[in-house]
Structure formats: C-alpha cells, structure tokens
Design an enzyme around this catalytic site. Structure first.
Site, PDB file in Angstrom:
ATOM      1  N   PRO A   1       0.793  -1.230   0.000  1.00 16.24           N
ATOM      2  CA  PRO A   1       0.000   0.000   0.000  1.00 16.24           C
ATOM      3  C   PRO A   1       0.827   1.282   0.000  1.00 16.24           C
ATOM      4  CG  PRO A   1      -0.107  -1.117   2.128  1.00 16.24           C
ATOM      5  CD  PRO A   1       0.531  -2.071   1.166  1.00 16.24           C
ATOM      6  N   ASN A   2       0.325   2.222  -0.766  1.00 16.75           N
ATOM      7  CA  ASN A   2       0.868   3.578  -0.889  1.00 16.75           C
ATOM      8  C   ASN A   2       2.157   3.666  -1.708  1.00 16.75           C
ATOM      9  OD1 ASN A   2      -1.172   4.978   0.707  1.00 16.75           O
ATOM     10  ND2 ASN A   2      -0.340   3.814   2.434  1.00 16.75           N
TER      11      ASN A   2
ATOM     12  N   ARG B   1       4.886  11.006  -2.706  1.00 14.54           N
ATOM     13  CA  ARG B   1       4.614  10.679  -1.310  1.00 14.54           C
ATOM     14  C   ARG B   1       5.870  10.934  -0.461  1.00 14.54           C
ATOM     15  NH1 ARG B   1       4.635   4.597   1.133  1.00 14.54           N
ATOM     16  NH2 ARG B   1       3.900   5.160   3.209  1.00 14.54           N
TER      17      ARG B   1
ATOM     18  N   TYR C   1      11.079   8.982   1.050  1.00 16.09           N
ATOM     19  CA  TYR C   1      11.089   7.898   0.062  1.00 16.09           C
ATOM     20  C   TYR C   1      11.784   8.263  -1.253  1.00 16.09           C
ATOM     21  CZ  TYR C   1       7.760   5.909   3.347  1.00 16.09           C
ATOM     22  OH  TYR C   1       7.169   5.424   4.493  1.00 16.09           O
TER      23      TYR C   1
ATOM     24  N   ASN D   1       7.930  -5.587  -0.395  1.00 17.53           N
ATOM     25  CA  ASN D   1       7.824  -4.414   0.464  1.00 17.53           C
ATOM     26  C   ASN D   1       6.356  -4.321   0.864  1.00 17.53           C
ATOM     27  OD1 ASN D   1       7.624  -1.959   1.719  1.00 17.53           O
ATOM     28  ND2 ASN D   1       8.889  -0.856   0.249  1.00 17.53           N
TER      29      ASN D   1
ATOM     30  N   ALA E   1       2.958  -0.464   5.147  1.00 17.14           N
ATOM     31  CA  ALA E   1       2.538  -0.456   6.553  1.00 17.14           C
ATOM     32  C   ALA E   1       2.022  -1.816   7.023  1.00 17.14           C
ATOM     33  CB  ALA E   1       1.476   0.615   6.772  1.00 17.14           C
TER      34      ALA E   1
ATOM     35  N   HIS F   1       3.901  -3.963   9.677  1.00 15.69           N
ATOM     36  CA  HIS F   1       3.900  -3.754  11.120  1.00 15.69           C
ATOM     37  C   HIS F   1       2.742  -4.446  11.835  1.00 15.69           C
ATOM     38  CE1 HIS F   1       6.891  -0.986   9.724  1.00 15.69           C
ATOM     39  NE2 HIS F   1       5.998  -0.217   9.129  1.00 15.69           N
TER      40      HIS F   1
ATOM     41  N   ASP G   1       1.284 -15.066   7.685  1.00 16.93           N
ATOM     42  CA  ASP G   1       0.843 -16.460   7.524  1.00 16.93           C
ATOM     43  C   ASP G   1       0.944 -16.913   6.070  1.00 16.93           C
ATOM     44  OD1 ASP G   1       0.346 -16.709  10.212  1.00 16.93           O
ATOM     45  OD2 ASP G   1      -1.842 -16.631  10.048  1.00 16.93           O
TER      46      ASP G   1
ATOM     47  N   GLU H   1      12.319  -9.258   2.630  1.00 19.13           N
ATOM     48  CA  GLU H   1      11.584  -8.053   3.027  1.00 19.13           C
ATOM     49  C   GLU H   1      12.442  -6.825   2.713  1.00 19.13           C
ATOM     50  OE1 GLU H   1      10.775  -8.092   7.225  1.00 19.13           O
ATOM     51  OE2 GLU H   1      10.130  -6.003   7.248  1.00 19.13           O
TER      52      GLU H   1
ATOM     53  N   HIS I   1      12.524  -2.435   2.639  1.00 19.23           N
ATOM     54  CA  HIS I   1      11.952  -1.117   2.921  1.00 19.23           C
ATOM     55  C   HIS I   1      12.865  -0.053   2.346  1.00 19.23           C
ATOM     56  CE1 HIS I   1       9.017  -2.971   5.470  1.00 19.23           C
ATOM     57  NE2 HIS I   1       9.994  -3.690   5.990  1.00 19.23           N
ATOM     58  N   ILE I   2      12.269   0.922   1.692  1.00 15.29           N
ATOM     59  CA  ILE I   2      13.041   2.015   1.100  1.00 15.29           C
ATOM     60  C   ILE I   2      13.672   2.849   2.209  1.00 15.29           C
ATOM     61  CG2 ILE I   2      12.814   4.140  -0.266  1.00 15.29           C
ATOM     62  CD1 ILE I   2      10.397   2.605  -1.681  1.00 15.29           C
ATOM     63  N   SER I   3      12.875   3.163   3.227  1.00 16.05           N
ATOM     64  CA  SER I   3      13.366   3.993   4.335  1.00 16.05           C
ATOM     65  C   SER I   3      13.996   3.114   5.410  1.00 16.05           C
ATOM     66  CB  SER I   3      12.201   4.798   4.925  1.00 16.05           C
ATOM     67  OG  SER I   3      11.253   3.923   5.520  1.00 16.05           O
TER      68      SER I   3
ATOM     69  N   ARG J   1      12.915   5.341  12.477  1.00 12.72           N
ATOM     70  CA  ARG J   1      11.738   6.205  12.371  1.00 12.72           C
ATOM     71  C   ARG J   1      10.833   6.021  13.602  1.00 12.72           C
ATOM     72  NH1 ARG J   1       9.098   5.417   6.706  1.00 12.72           N
ATOM     73  NH2 ARG J   1       7.948   7.261   7.411  1.00 12.72           N
TER      74      ARG J   1
ATOM     75  N   ARG K   1       7.190   1.464  13.594  1.00 15.13           N
ATOM     76  CA  ARG K   1       7.832   0.891  12.398  1.00 15.13           C
ATOM     77  C   ARG K   1       8.953  -0.073  12.750  1.00 15.13           C
ATOM     78  NH1 ARG K   1       5.523   4.051   8.236  1.00 15.13           N
ATOM     79  NH2 ARG K   1       5.129   6.151   8.974  1.00 15.13           N
TER      80      ARG K   1
END
Ligand code: DQA
Length: 142
Positions: free
Chosen positions: A8-9, A16, A21, A73, A76, A79, A86, A97, A99-101, A106, A110
């Site tokens: 998402p996002n 954004r 990001y 990725n 959110a 978290h 599952d 996994e 993550h860009i950030s 943060r 997160r």
C-alpha cells in the site's frame, strides 16, 4: 523469475513524502528492478497493490506460477499484518523483506515487523538499491 511485490501507498512513490522515500516513481523502481534482474541473469515481474488480500493471493500463487523467490515491500502491513505473515509462512519460496526507508530509525511502530521472522532476510534504509540487493540475495543465497 522473481516476483517483486509492493504494498500500500507505494504506487504514490515520487510524490509521497519525497524527503523519506525519494523522488523516484514506482515506474522508475520497476524499471530499475527489470534492469537489475537482467544484470543478475534473472527476470522479474513487478506488481503493486493497496489491498492486503491481493498481496496474500499473489504470495500464495507465486510458486505454482513459476517464480523462484519474492521481493516484498509490504508497506505499513509490515507492522501488523498477521495474514501476510501467515501467507509467507504457508509457502516455500524465499521472501526478502525490503523497505526504502530506514524503518528502525523512524517511529516506534515501524520497528516492529511481524513478517520478518518468516522472511529469508530484510533490507531497510538503502532506498531503491535495497531491491537490487534483495534480488542479488535471492539469486546468490536463496
Ligand atoms: C516502507 C516503510 C513502512 O513503514 C511504510 O508504511 C511504507 C513504506 C518503506 O519502504 O520504507 O509504506 O515499507
């Protein structure tokens, strides 16, 4: 062939929170993943969804669809989505996994990843480069 899933996002990359990001778009990121995969002797299919159930179905179906690994990725969902955790645990492909950030630097919420324990490994904080490192990990250390 490796499946690259963005949650998402991440369709809003570029506009954004660019301070966090970066200014590259999702299309830029997917183009880079295609180029990097070629350099690593593999190929990718890139998909993005804002919907938890869609991501779960793609994870469930990946092995039968012929993928050898997944770069994920989860945005959110990372978290708090036990359902995505599952889905990862319920199939056999290695999942990295990304993550860009730098999520650990943060907000407190997160720092928790409910998917990390069922992933092959995790990359966070290297911007788009994390996707290349994840592809390289899946190719060399699945
Ligand atoms: C993110 C980090 C998450 O905490 C956030 O909710 C995102 C993007 C990242 O790539 O840095 O949507 O996964």
């Amino acid at each position: 062939m490796i499946l690259v899933l963005n949650g998402p996002n991440l369709n809003c990359l570029g506009t954004r929170e660019p301070g966090i990001y970066g200014s590259g778009t999702l299309a830029d990121l997917e183009g880079l993943c295609e180029r990097w995969a070629g350099e690593l002797g593999t190929s990718v299919q890139c998909r993005q969804s804002n919907f938890e159930g869609q991501l779960i179905e793609w994870i469930q179906e990946a092995e039968a669809a012929g993928f050898e690994g997944i770069v994920l990725n989860p945005g959110a969902f990372t978290h708090y989505s036990y359902a995505i955790r599952d889905a990862i645990a319920g199939q056999l492909l290695p999942v990295v996994e990304v993550h860009i950030s730098h999520v650990d630097a943060r907000e407190e919420f997160r720092r928790i990843s409910v998917v990390a324990p069922v992933c092959r490994g995790k990359l966070s904080g290297f911007g788009f480069l994390g996707y290349r490192l994840a592809l390289e990990a899946l190719v060399t250390a699945p």
